[in-house]
Design an enzyme around this catalytic site. Structure first.
Site, PDB file in Angstrom:
ATOM      1  N   ASP A   1       0.811  -1.370   0.095  1.00  0.00           N
ATOM      2  CA  ASP A   1       0.220  -0.184  -0.102  1.00  0.00           C
ATOM      3  C   ASP A   1       0.711   1.331  -0.127  1.00  0.00           C
ATOM      4  OD1 ASP A   1      -2.624  -1.427   0.435  1.00  0.00           O
ATOM      5  OD2 ASP A   1      -1.624  -2.139   2.343  1.00  0.00           O
TER       6      ASP A   1
ATOM      7  N   HIS B   1      -4.655  -3.389   6.186  1.00  0.00           N
ATOM      8  CA  HIS B   1      -4.389  -3.872   5.135  1.00  0.00           C
ATOM      9  C   HIS B   1      -5.865  -4.142   4.274  1.00  0.00           C
ATOM     10  CE1 HIS B   1      -2.992  -5.023   1.232  1.00  0.00           C
ATOM     11  NE2 HIS B   1      -3.552  -6.132   1.352  1.00  0.00           N
TER      12      HIS B   1
END
Ligand code: NAX
Length: 328
Positions: free
Chosen positions: A161, A189
């Site tokens: 990410d 996440h």
């Protein structure tokens, strides 16, 4: 010729797509260095052992000078025996009609026993990086099942990410990606994560100032990072693999190498209550390492917008923890 003793690295789900795009880079020395011999301990379920043999054959066929040995197995003790790195990639993907709670429990059945096996058989300095989703809560389950291993040795992967956020900010600003720093991923996440553009920098200046478009940062930027996994599946027909493997290698490097001045590494680590995050959650934070130990970056400021986003992702992780509390 190197004289170092080989480091044992366990990778689970080794016949899967992330395994295939990561193992060759690890074996070539990209993760632990070009002078560090390694032994790969590859874990799969019985049904995938034949495919795993094929991967092992290909690893042999690369004739990597640093690859001292390959162990393939479906046995947990053999997989984690004496290992220094447990890279937990294998998991059961969410199937159509599967509730999140079912997914969490199914994966709990994988990560609980793996945590126990790490506790009982891994090397004394073992570090664990969980990639298999839902990775924060899977990591929490493994950690809780390994009470003799310090909680600080467990990490869940939010680095992909971060890398996605850096690439987006670079594209938007026209700066090289190497100039984008301090993109911390907060929380889970998942689509609730908060990629913190408020503390990010581009060429040493605040990203907000360089980009000059708060609406884009709070809107498209945020959503694109949060939903990038789904966008890759839609475009490629299967989930991110090479970029996930690259982020896994980056994660390990960010733990074992000192963080460059003016930068952060995103990792989901055990919360000790920092920034008001409930203790014990495996929570994405910006982290800095001195090469042997790490700490959460202190003193970052957040706007009300950011605080609200961080609350949403915190609540999601609390709800996940509640769903699997009987596995802890
Ligand atoms: P694949 O389905 O290609 O491979 C998974 C492998 O794990 C399979 O070969 C399967 O046989 C094996 N496996 C299943 N149960 C196992 C067990 N109990 N022990 C050992 N092996 C087992 O998936 P892949 O694309 O490699 O993705 C693996 C995991 O990474 C998934 O959970 C996926 O959601 C997750 N991801 C996490 C990311 C992150 O940023 N944290 C990004 C990429 C990826 O989506």
């Amino acid at each position: 010729m190197t004289t170092k003793a080989p480091v044992h690295i366990t990778l689970t789900g080794a016949a899967g797509q992330i395994g295939y795009s990561t193992l060759f880079r690890i074996a070539s020395g990209e993760m632990l260095g070009k002078d560090q011999p390694i032994v790969l301990r590859l874990l799969e379920i019985d049904a995938a052992l034949q495919a795993l043999e094929g991967v092992a054959m290909e690893l042999d066929d690369c004739s990597f000078p640093l690859l001292a040995d390959i162990v393939t197995t479906s046995d947990l003790k053999t997989a984690f025996d004496g290992t220094s790195w447990a890279l937990l990639v294998g998991s059961i993907p969410r199937k159509a009609g599967m509730e999140r709670g079912d997914l969490l429990k199914t994966n709990g059945g994988i990560f609980g026993p793996q945590g126990k096996a790490i506790n009982d058989h891994a090397g004394s300095e073992v570090r664990v990086v969980v990639v298999g989703n839902p990775c924060n809560t899977n990591c929490l389950i493994a950690r809780t099942n390994a009470p003799d291993v310090p909680a600080e040795r467990f990490f869940a992967m939010t680095r992909l990410d971060q890398n996605r956020g850096e690439a987006l900010l670079a594209k938007r600003s026209g700066a090289p990606v190497a100039e984008v720093k301090q993109v911390g991923i907060w929380g889970n996440h998942s689509a609730t994560q908060f990629p913190d553009f408020e503390n990010a920098t581009i060429g040493g200046k605040p990203a907000q100032e360089v980009i000059g478009d708060e609406e884009w940062l709070q809107g498209d930027f945020l959503k694109t990072v949060q939903q990038r996994g789904a966008a890759i599946i839609a475009a490629r027909g299967s989930s991110s693999a090479a970029s996930a493997g690259s982020a896994l290698i980056d994660s390990v490097k960010s733990i074992v190498n000192p963080t460059a001045p003016g930068d952060f590494a995103s990792l989901a680590v055990v919360s000790r209550g920092e920034y008001g995050i409930p203790e014990g959650l495996q929570f994405g934070f910006p982290v800095i390492s001195d090469g042997s130990s790490w700490k959460i970056v202190e003193g970052l400021e957040h706007s009300d917008f950011a605080k609200e986003k961080i609350k949403v992702t915190t609540d999601e992780l609390l709800a996940e923890r509640e769903e699997i509390k009987d596995l802890l």
